[in-house]
Design an enzyme around this catalytic site. Structure first.
Site: not given
Ligand code: DGP
Length: 116
Positions: A30, A46, A89, A4, A102, A104, A7
């Protein structure tokens, strides 16, 4: 999770521009910002997506840690007065491309009234 991307960022194997870190939460810029402020807020543990987090006790604890840290994160990126948008998302059809939960956090310009 071994492969990942996020991670790997948590483990320091991939560089990132860190904005905030505590025992449970990491915040970094980002790679492809859509606004003057665009950071990603992630749990260090995770979870594939928000749905998985919000349906487990461990996930809810991690979400709690994120939202407890949010005021400090918002202060650090200078959006206390200006306001911000927080986006998640969840799942491929919602546009999730990295399968590690995550949020944003975006702002620093007028974002308009439409979500999409
Ligand atoms: P989403 O589409 O919601 O899964 O957003 C994934 C975001 O992750 C996207 O805006 C770009 C960002 N991203 C992907 N890979 C990396 C990376 O290696 N480093 C950083 N800082 N951001 C990344």
């Amino acid at each position: 999770m071994e492969n990942c991307i996020f991670c790997k960022i948590v483990r320091g194997e991939i560089p990132s521009t860190k904005i905030y870190e505590d025992d449970n939460v990491l915040v970094f810029k980002d790679l492809h910002p859509v606004s003057p402020v665009h950071v990603l807020i992630i749990p260090k543990v995770h979870f594939d997506n928000l749905h998985m987090m919000s349906t487990s006790c461990e996930g809810l604890e991690a979400l709690n840690a994120i939202f407890q840290a949010l005021p400090e994160i918002v202060r650090l990126v200078g959006l206390e007065e200006k306001g911000f948008r927080l986006i998640n998302n969840c799942g491929v059809s919602a546009g999730q491309s990295v399968m590690h939960t995550h949020f944003h956090l975006i702002g620093g310009r007028s974002l308009g009234t439409k979500i999409v």
